[in-house]
Design a protein around this motif. Structure first.
Motif, PDB file in Angstrom:
ATOM      1  N   GLN A  27       5.209  -1.679  58.842  1.00  0.00           N
ATOM      2  CA  GLN A  27       5.546  -2.017  57.451  1.00  0.00           C
ATOM      3  C   GLN A  27       4.480  -2.950  56.852  1.00  0.00           C
ATOM      4  N   GLN A  28       4.079  -3.933  57.633  1.00  0.00           N
ATOM      5  CA  GLN A  28       3.065  -4.886  57.152  1.00  0.00           C
ATOM      6  C   GLN A  28       1.721  -4.204  56.922  1.00  0.00           C
ATOM      7  N   ARG A  29       1.388  -3.301  57.846  1.00  0.00           N
ATOM      8  CA  ARG A  29       0.125  -2.558  57.701  1.00  0.00           C
ATOM      9  C   ARG A  29       0.156  -1.731  56.428  1.00  0.00           C
ATOM     10  N   TYR A  30       1.307  -1.091  56.204  1.00  0.00           N
ATOM     11  CA  TYR A  30       1.441  -0.239  55.018  1.00  0.00           C
ATOM     12  C   TYR A  30       1.298  -1.070  53.744  1.00  0.00           C
ATOM     13  N   GLU A  31       1.997  -2.193  53.711  1.00  0.00           N
ATOM     14  CA  GLU A  31       1.951  -3.030  52.497  1.00  0.00           C
ATOM     15  C   GLU A  31       0.539  -3.556  52.237  1.00  0.00           C
ATOM     16  N   ALA A  32      -0.155  -3.893  53.317  1.00  0.00           N
ATOM     17  CA  ALA A  32      -1.544  -4.366  53.163  1.00  0.00           C
ATOM     18  C   ALA A  32      -2.418  -3.251  52.587  1.00  0.00           C
ATOM     19  N   LEU A  33      -2.168  -2.044  53.068  1.00  0.00           N
ATOM     20  CA  LEU A  33      -2.910  -0.871  52.602  1.00  0.00           C
ATOM     21  C   LEU A  33      -2.658  -0.635  51.107  1.00  0.00           C
TER      22      LEU A  33
END
Lengths: 170, 235
Positions: free
Chosen positions: A5-11
């Motif tokens: 989820q964090q990776r996605y939001e950063a993306l």
């Protein structure tokens, strides 16, 4: 899951703006651009595990977006009229110096896709000839020729539509 | 370097740092001017391609992913409930065991979206109107000829794999949601559906299927009638 989820939001935060802009010039229609950006990020989420190197994220997203755009044509379900193309034919610029960003956007949109796309990749993402070639699956010489022609065409449109001295010719 | 080659290479990449180009420009005022002008134009093009990004786009991209994840989790939870119920069966409690099976029903997805409605509503200042809704409806070949009420948000969303336009309105009977789906995707929808909190109706209009969802007990008829009268399809 939280890490994903964090990776996605950063993306999303890092790339959504430029990915949207790229989609905008690819589709030349804001609402369609928004739609395919949504599809692109949804697909990115589903296959986020396949993205091993964060440095490759930008070109990974561009690839997904281009596929989404191609799919749009496969579906052939869209029934929209491209207003910009009609608008530009009657558009004249009083002076090249007074061109604002909206004029330039219209000019870029008037280029055909094979010329428009490499130019946008260069202007928006600062991609080199090699990087554009890799992204579009073309050889570098073809890309360089298209970049040259894209700028030549812009110049040509401008010189046709440019009225020296403002209103004296019009 | 001849003039043509120079111009070609500058047009290919106005930001070039190729020493050969820079040397040619230093030696020849005409080339120097060409390089300068092309770079200036390029700078303006770079500014021009930075078109405005729709407000709240990042928020919506994160929201749509959360909604999808929420649906996936619901399906997983049902799976666990199913296993628990099967075990209960095995140990002999056979009377009235409710085995919940995973649902792929579109109406359940619509209700899940409405449950998460608050997340879709942007913080402030986000305006939408009939023309924006119509721009999005165009992909269904549809258009609204009259206002259907106070539209708060109009956004594409996915109900499972079906692309739908989700419009949220403020009505005298509270917030209501309208989902527009392609006709073939929505043909299995029941005429009415609901859960403990919300209820909805669905109906067909030429090339689309429409769902209207409101709070349990709310009168959906006025909005349903407005939609039926206002929506038109291109031939």
């Amino acid at each position: 899951m939280k890490e994903k989820q964090q990776r996605y939001e950063a993306l999303v935060h890092a790339f959504h703006a430029d990915i949207y802009r790229y989609a905008y010039f690819l589709t030349r229609e804001a609402s369609i651009a928004e739609d395919i950006v949504q599809e692109t990020f949804l697909r990115a989420w589903r296959s986020l595990d396949k993205l091993k190197d964060e440095k490759a994220a930008k070109s990974w997203l561009i690839t997904i977006l281009r596929r989404e755009n191609a799919r749009r044509f496969e579906k052939k379900q869209l029934d929209t009229v491209n207003i910009d193309e009609h608008e530009i034919a009657d558009h004249t610029f009083e002076s090249q110096d007074n061109l604002d960003s909206a004029d330039l956007q219209r000019l870029i949109s008037k280029l055909s896709e094979p010329y428009r796309e490499p130019l946008i990749l260069q202007l928006l993402f600062g991609f080199s000839g090699e990087e554009i070639a890799q992204e579009l699956g073309l050889n570098k010489n073809t890309v360089m020729t298209r970049l040259f022609r894209a700028r030549s065409q812009l110049k040509e449109i401008l010189s046709k539509q440019y009225h020296p001295g403002g209103k004296q010719n019009g | 370097m001849d003039e043509l080659t120079f111009r070609r290479r500058v047009y290919e990449n106005p930001d070039t740092t190729d020493p050969e180009i820079l040397r040619a420009a230093a030696e020849d005022p005409a080339k120097r001017l060409f390089l300068k002008e092309t770079r200036q134009m390029n700078q303006r093009l770079k500014t021009a391609v930075n078109v405005d990004v729709p407000e709240n786009l990042a928020h919506r991209l994160i929201w749509q992913q959360s909604a999808q994840q929420y649906n996936q989790q619901r399906r997983k939870q049902r799976w666990y409930v199913g296993v628990a119920a099967s075990l209960a069966l095995l140990i002999g409690i056979t009377s009235s065991v409710w085995v919940m099976t995973p649902s792929d029903r579109l109406e359940d997805y619509a209700l899940a979206h409405v449950t998460h409605l608050e997340k879709e509503l942007p913080g402030s200042g986000y305006q939408t109107d009939l023309s924006l809704v119509n721009a999005k409806l165009a992909s269904f070949g549809a258009t609204l000829t009259d206002s259907i009420g106070d539209i708060e948000v109009a956004n594409f969303c996915h109900l499972q794999l079906t692309r739908s336009l989700h419009v949220i309105l403020n009505t005298p009977a509270g917030k209501m949601s309208v989902f527009v789906l392609p006709d073939d995707a929505g043909k299995e929808l029941p005429d009415s559906f609901g859960n403990d909190i919300y209820e909805g109706k669905s109906f067909g209009v030429q090339k689309a299927r429409i769902m209207v969802v409101g709070s349990k007990g709310a009168d959906l008829t006025p909005l349903t009638e407005k939609l039926k009268h206002s929506i038109q399809f291109s031939a």
